[in-house]
Design a protein around this motif. Sequence first.
Motif, PDB file in Angstrom:
ATOM      1  N   ALA A 108      84.041  14.234  -1.955  1.00 58.95           N
ATOM      2  CA  ALA A 108      85.096  14.505  -0.972  1.00 58.95           C
ATOM      3  C   ALA A 108      85.165  15.970  -0.581  1.00 58.95           C
ATOM      4  O   ALA A 108      85.611  16.298   0.517  1.00 58.95           O
ATOM      5  N   ASP A 109      84.717  16.861  -1.441  1.00 55.33           N
ATOM      6  CA  ASP A 109      84.787  18.291  -1.149  1.00 55.33           C
ATOM      7  C   ASP A 109      83.621  18.781  -0.295  1.00 55.33           C
ATOM      8  O   ASP A 109      83.811  19.541   0.638  1.00 55.33           O
ATOM      9  N   THR A 110      82.412  18.314  -0.629  1.00 58.96           N
ATOM     10  CA  THR A 110      81.225  18.820   0.065  1.00 58.96           C
ATOM     11  C   THR A 110      80.726  17.896   1.163  1.00 58.96           C
ATOM     12  O   THR A 110      79.981  18.319   2.031  1.00 58.96           O
ATOM     13  N   GLY A 111      81.071  16.613   1.082  1.00 60.52           N
ATOM     14  CA  GLY A 111      80.575  15.633   2.039  1.00 60.52           C
ATOM     15  C   GLY A 111      79.204  15.090   1.686  1.00 60.52           C
ATOM     16  O   GLY A 111      78.660  14.251   2.391  1.00 60.52           O
ATOM     17  N   ASP A 112      78.631  15.551   0.569  1.00 56.00           N
ATOM     18  CA  ASP A 112      77.312  15.088   0.145  1.00 56.00           C
ATOM     19  C   ASP A 112      77.398  13.659  -0.368  1.00 56.00           C
ATOM     20  O   ASP A 112      78.316  13.300  -1.116  1.00 56.00           O
ATOM     21  N   GLU A 113      76.407  12.836   0.011  1.00 55.44           N
ATOM     22  CA  GLU A 113      76.357  11.471  -0.503  1.00 55.44           C
ATOM     23  C   GLU A 113      75.949  11.499  -1.968  1.00 55.44           C
ATOM     24  O   GLU A 113      75.075  12.266  -2.374  1.00 55.44           O
ATOM     25  N   ILE A 114      76.585  10.645  -2.754  1.00 59.51           N
ATOM     26  CA  ILE A 114      76.331  10.550  -4.182  1.00 59.51           C
ATOM     27  C   ILE A 114      75.357   9.409  -4.443  1.00 59.51           C
ATOM     28  O   ILE A 114      75.520   8.321  -3.904  1.00 59.51           O
ATOM     29  N   ASP A 115      74.350   9.660  -5.266  1.00 63.35           N
ATOM     30  CA  ASP A 115      73.454   8.595  -5.709  1.00 63.35           C
ATOM     31  C   ASP A 115      74.210   7.817  -6.773  1.00 63.35           C
ATOM     32  O   ASP A 115      74.347   8.279  -7.911  1.00 63.35           O
ATOM     33  N   ILE A 116      74.716   6.646  -6.405  1.00 64.35           N
ATOM     34  CA  ILE A 116      75.602   5.895  -7.303  1.00 64.35           C
ATOM     35  C   ILE A 116      74.909   5.388  -8.540  1.00 64.35           C
ATOM     36  O   ILE A 116      75.563   5.057  -9.524  1.00 64.35           O
ATOM     37  N   PHE A 117      73.589   5.327  -8.523  1.00 71.48           N
ATOM     38  CA  PHE A 117      72.871   4.834  -9.695  1.00 71.48           C
ATOM     39  C   PHE A 117      72.379   5.964 -10.589  1.00 71.48           C
ATOM     40  O   PHE A 117      71.882   5.714 -11.682  1.00 71.48           O
ATOM     41  N   ALA A 118      72.538   7.211 -10.142  1.00 74.36           N
ATOM     42  CA  ALA A 118      72.114   8.358 -10.945  1.00 74.36           C
ATOM     43  C   ALA A 118      73.284   8.978 -11.687  1.00 74.36           C
ATOM     44  O   ALA A 118      73.076   9.830 -12.545  1.00 74.36           O
ATOM     45  N   THR A 119      74.505   8.577 -11.353  1.00 73.99           N
ATOM     46  CA  THR A 119      75.670   9.179 -12.009  1.00 73.99           C
ATOM     47  C   THR A 119      76.214   8.307 -13.096  1.00 73.99           C
ATOM     48  O   THR A 119      76.017   7.139 -13.141  1.00 73.99           O
ATOM     49  N   ASP A 134      87.450   7.937  -9.424  1.00 76.37           N
ATOM     50  CA  ASP A 134      85.995   8.078  -9.339  1.00 76.37           C
ATOM     51  C   ASP A 134      85.243   6.945 -10.030  1.00 76.37           C
ATOM     52  O   ASP A 134      84.288   6.402  -9.480  1.00 76.37           O
ATOM     53  N   ASP A 135      85.665   6.560 -11.239  1.00 76.91           N
ATOM     54  CA  ASP A 135      84.953   5.504 -11.955  1.00 76.91           C
ATOM     55  C   ASP A 135      85.067   4.173 -11.218  1.00 76.91           C
ATOM     56  O   ASP A 135      84.108   3.406 -11.152  1.00 76.91           O
ATOM     57  N   ALA A 136      86.211   3.890 -10.606  1.00 78.68           N
ATOM     58  CA  ALA A 136      86.386   2.654  -9.838  1.00 78.68           C
ATOM     59  C   ALA A 136      85.548   2.683  -8.566  1.00 78.68           C
ATOM     60  O   ALA A 136      84.964   1.663  -8.173  1.00 78.68           O
ATOM     61  N   ALA A 137      85.461   3.835  -7.925  1.00 82.69           N
ATOM     62  CA  ALA A 137      84.656   3.963  -6.711  1.00 82.69           C
ATOM     63  C   ALA A 137      83.189   3.699  -7.010  1.00 82.69           C
ATOM     64  O   ALA A 137      82.515   2.957  -6.273  1.00 82.69           O
ATOM     65  N   LEU A 138      82.680   4.271  -8.084  1.00 84.01           N
ATOM     66  CA  LEU A 138      81.279   4.054  -8.458  1.00 84.01           C
ATOM     67  C   LEU A 138      81.033   2.598  -8.826  1.00 84.01           C
ATOM     68  O   LEU A 138      80.047   1.994  -8.394  1.00 84.01           O
ATOM     69  N   ARG A 139      81.921   2.008  -9.612  1.00 87.15           N
ATOM     70  CA  ARG A 139      81.766   0.614 -10.031  1.00 87.15           C
ATOM     71  C   ARG A 139      81.756  -0.313  -8.820  1.00 87.15           C
ATOM     72  O   ARG A 139      80.916  -1.197  -8.700  1.00 87.15           O
ATOM     73  N   LEU A 140      82.692  -0.098  -7.905  1.00 88.36           N
ATOM     74  CA  LEU A 140      82.795  -0.940  -6.721  1.00 88.36           C
ATOM     75  C   LEU A 140      81.552  -0.796  -5.838  1.00 88.36           C
ATOM     76  O   LEU A 140      80.996  -1.797  -5.369  1.00 88.36           O
ATOM     77  N   ALA A 141      81.097   0.416  -5.616  1.00 80.50           N
ATOM     78  CA  ALA A 141      79.913   0.638  -4.788  1.00 80.50           C
ATOM     79  C   ALA A 141      78.674   0.018  -5.421  1.00 80.50           C
ATOM     80  O   ALA A 141      77.842  -0.574  -4.722  1.00 80.50           O
ATOM     81  N   ARG A 142      78.543   0.122  -6.717  1.00 81.72           N
ATOM     82  CA  ARG A 142      77.392  -0.476  -7.400  1.00 81.72           C
ATOM     83  C   ARG A 142      77.416  -1.996  -7.308  1.00 81.72           C
ATOM     84  O   ARG A 142      76.358  -2.633  -7.307  1.00 81.72           O
ATOM     85  N   ALA A 143      78.593  -2.586  -7.241  1.00 80.26           N
ATOM     86  CA  ALA A 143      78.732  -4.048  -7.201  1.00 80.26           C
ATOM     87  C   ALA A 143      78.586  -4.632  -5.802  1.00 80.26           C
ATOM     88  O   ALA A 143      78.470  -5.846  -5.655  1.00 80.26           O
ATOM     89  N   CYS A 144      78.573  -3.797  -4.785  1.00 82.78           N
ATOM     90  CA  CYS A 144      78.458  -4.296  -3.406  1.00 82.78           C
ATOM     91  C   CYS A 144      77.083  -4.934  -3.224  1.00 82.78           C
ATOM     92  O   CYS A 144      76.062  -4.258  -3.373  1.00 82.78           O
ATOM     93  N   PRO A 145      77.028  -6.238  -2.893  1.00 84.79           N
ATOM     94  CA  PRO A 145      75.730  -6.910  -2.826  1.00 84.79           C
ATOM     95  C   PRO A 145      74.799  -6.403  -1.724  1.00 84.79           C
ATOM     96  O   PRO A 145      73.584  -6.530  -1.847  1.00 84.79           O
ATOM     97  N   SER A 146      75.339  -5.816  -0.683  1.00 80.56           N
ATOM     98  CA  SER A 146      74.475  -5.315   0.390  1.00 80.56           C
ATOM     99  C   SER A 146      74.258  -3.808   0.321  1.00 80.56           C
ATOM    100  O   SER A 146      73.453  -3.267   1.078  1.00 80.56           O
ATOM    101  N   GLY A 147      74.976  -3.133  -0.568  1.00 82.97           N
ATOM    102  CA  GLY A 147      74.863  -1.677  -0.639  1.00 82.97           C
ATOM    103  C   GLY A 147      75.571  -0.974   0.497  1.00 82.97           C
ATOM    104  O   GLY A 147      75.240   0.162   0.839  1.00 82.97           O
ATOM    105  N   ALA A 148      76.559  -1.648   1.093  1.00 80.61           N
ATOM    106  CA  ALA A 148      77.257  -1.094   2.260  1.00 80.61           C
ATOM    107  C   ALA A 148      78.324  -0.063   1.900  1.00 80.61           C
ATOM    108  O   ALA A 148      78.819   0.623   2.787  1.00 80.61           O
ATOM    109  N   LEU A 149      78.669   0.060   0.634  1.00 80.42           N
ATOM    110  CA  LEU A 149      79.666   1.049   0.235  1.00 80.42           C
ATOM    111  C   LEU A 149      78.961   2.334  -0.168  1.00 80.42           C
ATOM    112  O   LEU A 149      78.209   2.378  -1.140  1.00 80.42           O
ATOM    113  N   LEU A 150      79.181   3.360   0.610  1.00 82.04           N
ATOM    114  CA  LEU A 150      78.564   4.657   0.372  1.00 82.04           C
ATOM    115  C   LEU A 150      79.591   5.589  -0.242  1.00 82.04           C
ATOM    116  O   LEU A 150      80.743   5.625   0.193  1.00 82.04           O
TER     117      LEU A 150
END
Length: 76
Positions: free
Chosen positions: A65-76, A45-61
């Motif tokens: 995995a359990d609910t399918g809800d999108e996570i606000d990567i900057f709020a967690t 989880d920590d690597a997924a958040l770090r990688l998504a935050r570092a994506c320059p275009s924001g293309a990593l969503l």
Amino acid sequence: MTYRIEVDGEICISSGRCVAEYPDRFRFDDEEVAQGVPGAPPLPDDAALRLARACPSGALLVFDADTGDEIDIFAT
């Protein structure tokens, strides 16, 4: 919680950060757009958040995995 990452190919700018950091989990398609490697294990989880935050275009969503809800990567 377990996170799942998806690449939004419509906004990916092919910077290659995800492919360079995790070549066992991401690769380029024929159009040089990043995509997930089918069957690859999820990132911690920590690597997924770090990688998504570092994506320059924001293309990593990131999704719960359990609910399918999108996570606000900057709020967690």
